[in-house]
Design an enzyme around this catalytic site. Structure first.
Site, short mmCIF file in Angstrom:
data_model
loop_
_atom_site.label_atom_id
_atom_site.label_comp_id
_atom_site.label_asym_id
_atom_site.label_seq_id
_atom_site.Cartn_x
_atom_site.Cartn_y
_atom_site.Cartn_z
N TYR A 103 0.83 -1.21 0.00
CA TYR A 103 0.00 0.00 0.00
C TYR A 103 0.87 1.27 0.00
CZ TYR A 103 -3.71 3.16 1.66
OH TYR A 103 -4.62 4.19 1.81
N LYS A 150 0.97 4.15 -2.83
CA LYS A 150 0.58 5.51 -2.49
C LYS A 150 1.71 6.51 -2.71
CE LYS A 150 -3.69 4.85 -1.63
NZ LYS A 150 -4.64 5.26 -2.68
#
Length: 309
Positions: A165, A169
């Site tokens: 993640y 991001k």
């Protein structure tokens, strides 16, 4: 300044719940026609259902707005192309893209499978690129576009157990930086939103007392500004609980090591000077750094380098 979106068409991904729903409702309340994209998957990306997206469409229509639903998997370029084609058939333009769809498959890097790593990258990074790429030619032809990528403090600053993640991001920032440059001449403005909110993806991670403070609706005003007529470009806007801040990346002035002094031992010996924040500044593109270093070396050698800012 009264921010309105009358006549504008927006695609919001992951808009069936949480932040995406709040963004879609906020756009519709101010006059935008909205495509509610949601695969209807669980937070780990499994399963599919059209119910959530259609429910948001009905909310918008009940308040007098216009909306359609589409269940495209953003990681599938053919499904995304179908969504954009149907948007154009319905309304003839795409002005705003809010890349919000996401999933979580959290584990420490040692325990994470590469399949889970790739899946999160596919949804967040490839999905954002897919939707934006499909809309990019339309925006260029119109001479108008507003794009937001959803980043996160997990990517900007790190968070244990979120290597997949966090990597996805952080990539939003790099994609924004390049598309900001490439879209400028066509009035396409590109920004990142880095939210922290109480959603189904984070509710288990946030203390109960904080959940009400971190409602998705407290973040949407920042999103609406980032896709407005007078929006900035190349901004990382952080938001949560009604708070707004900007993350910026600076480079220190640094040092020049020459000749025999240009060794790893000298880098170590002078590392405090490398880190000295006096004279730090933002660089507007990759070649700004190249020019900076070349000028620094040229000045030390008395070379007049014809290479401006």
């Amino acid at each position: 300044m009264n921010i309105r979106f009358d006549g504008r068409v927006a695609i919001v991904t992951g808009a069936g719940a949480g932040l995406g729903r709040a963004h879609a409702l906020g756009l519709a309340e101010r006059g935008a026609r909205v495509v509610i994209n949601d695969l209807g998957a669980s937070t780990d990306g499994t399963g599919a259902s059209s119910e959530a997206a259609q429910a948001v469409v009905e909310e918008i229509r009940a308040m007098g707005g216009e909306a359609i639903a589409h269940g495209a998997d953003v990681a599938d370029d053919a499904q995304v192309a179908d969504m954009v084609a149907k948007t154009m058939a319905e309304w003839g333009r795409v002005d705003i893209v809010v890349n919000n769809a996401g999933i979580l498959r959290d584990k420490s890097f040692a325990k994470m499978t590469m399949a889970d790593f790739r899946k999160v990258i596919d949804v967040h990074l490839i999905g954002s690129a897919n939707v934006t790429h499909a809309c990019w030619p339309i925006m260029r032809e119109q001479g108008y576009g507003r794009v937001v990528f959803t980043s996160s403090a997990s990517g900007l600053y790190g968070n244990f157990g979120q290597a997949n993640y966090g990597a996805a991001k952080a990539a939003m920032m790099g994609l924004m930086n390049v598309l900001h440059l490439e879209g400028a001449r066509d009035n396409i403005r590109v920004n990142c939103l880095a939210p922290t909110a109480a959603t189904r993806m984070t509710e288990a991670l946030i203390p109960e007392q904080a959940l009400a403070l971190l409602a998705p609706e407290t973040i949407t005003p920042g999103l609406l500004y980032l896709v407005s007529e007078d929006a900035p470009s190349r901004v990382i806007l952080c938001a949560g609980a009604g708070c707004f801040a900007q993350t910026r990346i600076y480079e220190t002035e640094g040092i020049l090591l020459e000749g025999g002094a240009n060794t790893p031992e000298e880098v170590a010996a002078h590392f405090a000077s490398v880190q000295d924040e006096a004279g730090k500044r933002e660089l507007v593109d990759a070649f700004s750094q190249t020019r900076k270093y070349a000028r620094k070396a040229a000045e030390a050698r008395g070379i007049d380098l014809p290479w401006g800012e």
